[in-house]
Enzyme design. Structure first.
Site, mmCIF file in Angstrom:
data_model
loop_
_atom_site.group_PDB
_atom_site.id
_atom_site.type_symbol
_atom_site.label_atom_id
_atom_site.label_comp_id
_atom_site.label_asym_id
_atom_site.label_seq_id
_atom_site.Cartn_x
_atom_site.Cartn_y
_atom_site.Cartn_z
ATOM 1 N N ALA A 26 1.018 -1.159 -0.009
ATOM 2 C CA ALA A 26 0.019 -0.012 0.027
ATOM 3 C C ALA A 26 0.793 1.225 0.191
ATOM 4 O O ALA A 26 0.338 2.358 0.478
ATOM 5 C CB ALA A 26 -0.935 -0.085 1.273
ATOM 6 N N ARG A 32 -3.546 8.428 -10.566
ATOM 7 C CA ARG A 32 -4.609 8.608 -11.575
ATOM 8 C C ARG A 32 -5.718 9.200 -10.778
ATOM 9 O O ARG A 32 -6.947 9.431 -11.475
ATOM 10 C CB ARG A 32 -4.849 7.456 -12.437
ATOM 11 N N THR A 98 7.514 -3.675 -6.350
ATOM 12 C CA THR A 98 6.765 -4.505 -5.312
ATOM 13 C C THR A 98 7.608 -5.684 -4.532
ATOM 14 O O THR A 98 7.393 -6.076 -3.438
ATOM 15 C CB THR A 98 5.910 -5.306 -6.369
ATOM 16 N N GLY A 159 1.110 -7.847 -15.875
ATOM 17 C CA GLY A 159 1.845 -8.713 -15.895
ATOM 18 C C GLY A 159 1.253 -10.119 -16.631
ATOM 19 O O GLY A 159 0.109 -10.490 -16.261
ATOM 20 N N ASN A 189 -1.385 -11.629 -14.051
ATOM 21 C CA ASN A 189 -0.948 -11.545 -12.756
ATOM 22 C C ASN A 189 -1.959 -10.768 -11.994
ATOM 23 O O ASN A 189 -1.837 -9.633 -12.237
ATOM 24 C CB ASN A 189 0.497 -11.342 -12.385
ATOM 25 N N ASN A 396 -49.136 15.201 21.537
ATOM 26 C CA ASN A 396 -49.292 15.671 20.320
ATOM 27 C C ASN A 396 -48.685 17.101 20.019
ATOM 28 O O ASN A 396 -49.104 17.796 20.657
ATOM 29 C CB ASN A 396 -50.743 15.619 20.056
ATOM 30 N N ALA A 399 -48.849 21.796 14.534
ATOM 31 C CA ALA A 399 -47.957 22.408 13.359
ATOM 32 C C ALA A 399 -47.163 23.553 13.985
ATOM 33 O O ALA A 399 -47.601 24.362 14.640
ATOM 34 C CB ALA A 399 -48.777 22.701 12.116
ATOM 35 N N SER A 424 -50.511 24.529 17.963
ATOM 36 C CA SER A 424 -49.564 24.799 16.842
ATOM 37 C C SER A 424 -48.948 26.354 17.036
ATOM 38 O O SER A 424 -49.274 27.151 17.816
ATOM 39 C CB SER A 424 -50.659 25.091 15.691
HETATM 40 C C1 UD1 Z 1 1.975 -5.271 -10.493
HETATM 41 C C2 UD1 Z 1 2.572 -6.678 -10.890
HETATM 42 C C3 UD1 Z 1 1.899 -7.067 -12.341
HETATM 43 C C4 UD1 Z 1 0.317 -7.225 -12.026
HETATM 44 C C5 UD1 Z 1 -0.124 -6.108 -11.593
HETATM 45 C C6 UD1 Z 1 -1.554 -6.373 -10.955
HETATM 46 C C7 UD1 Z 1 4.959 -6.287 -10.295
HETATM 47 C C8 UD1 Z 1 6.176 -6.122 -10.909
HETATM 48 N N1 UD1 Z 1 4.162 -6.499 -11.254
HETATM 49 O O1 UD1 Z 1 2.139 -4.415 -11.617
HETATM 50 O O2 UD1 Z 1 2.553 -8.407 -12.659
HETATM 51 O O3 UD1 Z 1 -0.395 -7.715 -13.072
HETATM 52 O O4 UD1 Z 1 0.628 -5.548 -10.046
HETATM 53 O O5 UD1 Z 1 -2.058 -5.129 -10.561
HETATM 54 O O6 UD1 Z 1 4.738 -6.563 -9.400
HETATM 55 N N2 UD1 Z 1 3.583 -0.837 -4.388
HETATM 56 C C9 UD1 Z 1 4.448 -0.453 -3.164
HETATM 57 N N3 UD1 Z 1 5.670 -0.269 -3.421
HETATM 58 C C10 UD1 Z 1 6.310 -0.477 -4.481
HETATM 59 C C11 UD1 Z 1 5.461 -0.521 -5.642
HETATM 60 C C12 UD1 Z 1 4.168 -0.864 -5.401
HETATM 61 O O7 UD1 Z 1 3.816 -0.773 -2.043
HETATM 62 O O8 UD1 Z 1 7.446 -0.112 -4.479
HETATM 63 C C13 UD1 Z 1 2.184 -1.301 -4.219
HETATM 64 C C14 UD1 Z 1 1.223 -0.472 -4.788
HETATM 65 O O9 UD1 Z 1 0.874 0.462 -3.919
HETATM 66 C C15 UD1 Z 1 0.180 -1.392 -5.412
HETATM 67 C C16 UD1 Z 1 0.968 -2.522 -5.601
HETATM 68 O O10 UD1 Z 1 2.030 -2.817 -4.670
HETATM 69 O O11 UD1 Z 1 -0.834 -1.513 -4.260
HETATM 70 C C17 UD1 Z 1 1.113 -2.794 -6.986
HETATM 71 O O12 UD1 Z 1 1.840 -1.808 -7.610
HETATM 72 P P1 UD1 Z 1 1.740 -1.300 -9.069
HETATM 73 O O13 UD1 Z 1 2.995 -0.359 -9.195
HETATM 74 O O14 UD1 Z 1 0.631 -0.852 -9.408
HETATM 75 O O15 UD1 Z 1 2.087 -2.675 -9.936
HETATM 76 P P2 UD1 Z 1 1.785 -2.901 -11.311
HETATM 77 O O16 UD1 Z 1 2.740 -2.152 -12.239
HETATM 78 O O17 UD1 Z 1 0.401 -2.580 -11.707
#
Ligand code: UD1
Ligand code: CA
Length: 545
Positions: A26, A32, A98, A159, A189, A396, A399, A424
């Site tokens: 998170a 966006r 991630t 992915g 993914n 009661n 009004a 009232s």
């Molecule tokens: C990621 C996956 C992708 C998958 C997609 C699904 C990787 C490399 N790719 O891509 O395969 O199809 O999710 O939605 O994992 N986040 C962090 N720290 C970071 C980066 C991300 O906490 O450094 C969190 C983001 O807040 C988000 C989640 O991880 O909740 C996914 O990150 P995001 O950058 O949206 O990944 P995608 O590029 O969409």
């Protein structure tokens, strides 16, 4: 029929014991959304996206829940402290991918022996059942990593799951790193995985930012496991919504509509009539009984509950309101209120916090109530402000009555006793007690207590100026009507001075105070013919009952 968590998560059975940890990613920016508020705090069906993720994680009863925070983390942490104080937060200062996010999470945990689930904070529809099924599949197959996948029409941006000749999972390749051929893969993914801890630790240690974004990809852990000769599992989910993230407000609205559609469907199957599902919104935390009817434009939020046979709407919003059996609530906005069985509210009522309406009581049209306890069968039918007041059963309220509770500095309360009657257009200036079985004359300003059986009247006595219309409005339709009426009434009723040339002094009609007639005491709706012999009525409502 209430849920385990506000977002409706139920606790699934997990064969083989609890998982060691659920890591909720998170830290991302959520650009966006174009919002100064963290994306994760935006709501689906009245609950933050993050609370769905936390409820799903919590329902699995893992040893640890770790939320990786980063962007707008003050907001996210404050919210987590409210919704999931049992979760640990770890800060990922720089969003390096991630894989890096999970590294940061593991550093904050003791050595883990059991499975580790990874989920996202912005995938609200993912359920605990789905996570449990993923874990169950993973355990049964004895795989090192299992990923939740989905087959989608447009896989752009996701992915892709790369499979070998025997359909075995070889790895995941990101959209931007994928070859032309890999881009045609429609299995994506979801980003939700369960890892055997050893495979996760080893894989994370090997991550390198050798990709288009220069990030540490968690997805690479799957490839490493595979290379090390370990089995990787992929479980495709039919229900696409469960893997869907929310990145902008268009997706937010779409997901809201889908969650709502499912909630309404569940309630309809449980015996609730929803006349217009498209304009009816029910939060996951709401509880409804059989034979409840929801009319168009109804929104039920928070901890609202509606008992059997009640009808809500049209055009009604209730937040944290308890509605009793068979009650009717029409065109009303209410929050933190209790509506008794068989009671009726609206149309056009505003129930503010602390409103408690008794059984078969009535809060009618253009009535605002706040911190008002209105007894069984008591009625506040029209045009009233009832703030900080206790109204006894069978009372009661006429009004246009105002319970004035604020002198500009302090708020005070008033009380109206059992079966009492407030005429009232009266103003009851708190603090005042109108005892049981008392009357307040219409148009009174009540500033002192009224005893049992007493009538309080405080207003100027009416005076009539005979002949005024003939003198001041001569030649008008009104004057003509007066003349006709007087002629028809005969000489006895012709007021003195009607033909006189000068204004008489404006004197009291009764020189000696006459006893108040019943009509003078109360009514707004006198019968049209002979007012002097009518019985008092504050409003027509009394006749309704
Ligand atoms: C990621 C996956 C992708 C998958 C997609 C699904 C990787 C490399 N790719 O891509 O395969 O199809 O999710 O939605 O994992 N986040 C962090 N720290 C970071 C980066 C991300 O906490 O450094 C969190 C983001 O807040 C988000 C989640 O991880 O909740 C996914 O990150 P995001 O950058 O949206 O990944 P995608 O590029 O969409
Ligand atoms: Ca994403």
């Amino acid at each position: 029929m209430s849920s385990a968590a506000p977002t409706g998560q139920q606790t699934p059975v997990l064969e083989g014991g609890p998982v060691s940890a659920v890591v909720v990613l998170a830290a991302g920016e959520g650009k966006r959304m174009r919002s100064s508020r963290s994306k994760l705090l935006h709501e689906i069906a009245g609950h933050s996206m993050l609370s769905y993720a936390l409820d799903a994680a919590t329902a699995l009863e893992p040893e640890h829940i770790v939320v990786v925070v980063g962007h707008l983390r003050e907001q996210v942490e404050a919210h987590l402290a409210e919704i999931a104080p049992h979760a640990t937060t770890v800060v990922q200062t720089e969003q390096r991918g991630t894989g890096h996010a999970v590294q940061v999470a593991l550093e904050a945990l003791p050595e883990l022996r059991g499975d580790v689930l990874v989920t996202y904070g912005d995938v609200p529809m993912l359920t605990a059942e789905t996570l449990a099924a993923l874990v169950a599949g993973h355990r049964t197959a004895g795989t090192a990593v299992s990923v939740l996948t989905a087959h989608v029409d447009d896989p752009t941006g996701y992915g892709r799951i790369v499979r070998g000749a025997g359909d075995e999972v070889l790895g995941i390749v990101e959209d931007r790193d994928a070859s032309e051929a890999q881009r045609t893969i429609h299995e994506i993914n979801s980003g939700i995985y369960v890892f055997e801890p050893e495979a996760l630790r080893e894989g994370l240690a090997r991550l390198r930012p050798t990709n288009d974004q220069g990030e540490l990809y968690l997805t690479d852990v799957l490839g490493f496991a595979r290379e090390a000769g370990r089995a990787v599992g992929a479980y495709a989910i039919e229900d696409r919504w469960q893997t869907e993230g929310v990145n902008d407000r268009v997706q937010l609205a779409r997901m809201n509509a889908e969650v709502n559609r499912r909630t309404l469907e569940r309630w309809m199957r449980a015996g609730v009539t929803v006349v217009d599902p498209a304009s009816t919104w029910v939060h996951a935390s709401v509880d409804l009984a059989e034979d409840v009817t929801l009319l168009p434009g109804t929104s039920l939020e928070g901890a609202t509950s509606v008992a059997a046979g009640a009808t809500i709407g049209p055009d009604t919003t209730l937040v944290d309101v308890e509605v009793g059996e068979g009650a009717s609530v029409v065109r009303t906005h209410g929050s933190l209120a209790v509506i008794g069985a068989g009671a009726s509210v609206g149309p056009f009522a505003y129930l503010r916090p602390g409103t408690v309406l008794g059984e078969r009581g009535k809060i009618g049209t253009f009535v605002e109530t706040k911190n008002a306890r209105i007894g069984d069968r008591a009625k506040v039918p029209h045009l009233t402000y009832a703030g900080d007041v206790e109204i006894g059963e069978d009372a009661n309220i006429g009004a246009g009555v105002i319970f004035a509770n604020y002198d500009g500095v302090t708020k005070s309360s008033s009380r109206v006793g059992r079966a009492s009657f407030v005429g009232s257009d009266s103003t009851v200036v708190a603090p005042v007690t109108v005892a049981d079985g008392a009357y307040v004359g219409a148009g009174s300003t009540v500033t002192g207590d009224v005893g049992p059986g007493e009538l309080a009247v405080s207003r100027a006595r009416q005076r009539n100026v005979p002949g005024w219309v003939a003198r001041k409005r001569s030649g008008s339709k009104t004057a003509a009507a007066a003349e006709e009426a007087l002629a028809a009434a005969g000489p006895a009723d012709r007021a003195p001075g009607a033909d006189g040339p000068v204004d008489p002094p404006e004197v009291e009609q009764h020189v000696v105070p006459a006893p108040l007639s019943d009509q003078e005491v109360v009514g707004v709706d006198p019968p049209t013919s002979t007012p002097s012999t009518s019985t008092p009525s504050s409003t027509d409502s009394e006749r309704e009952s």
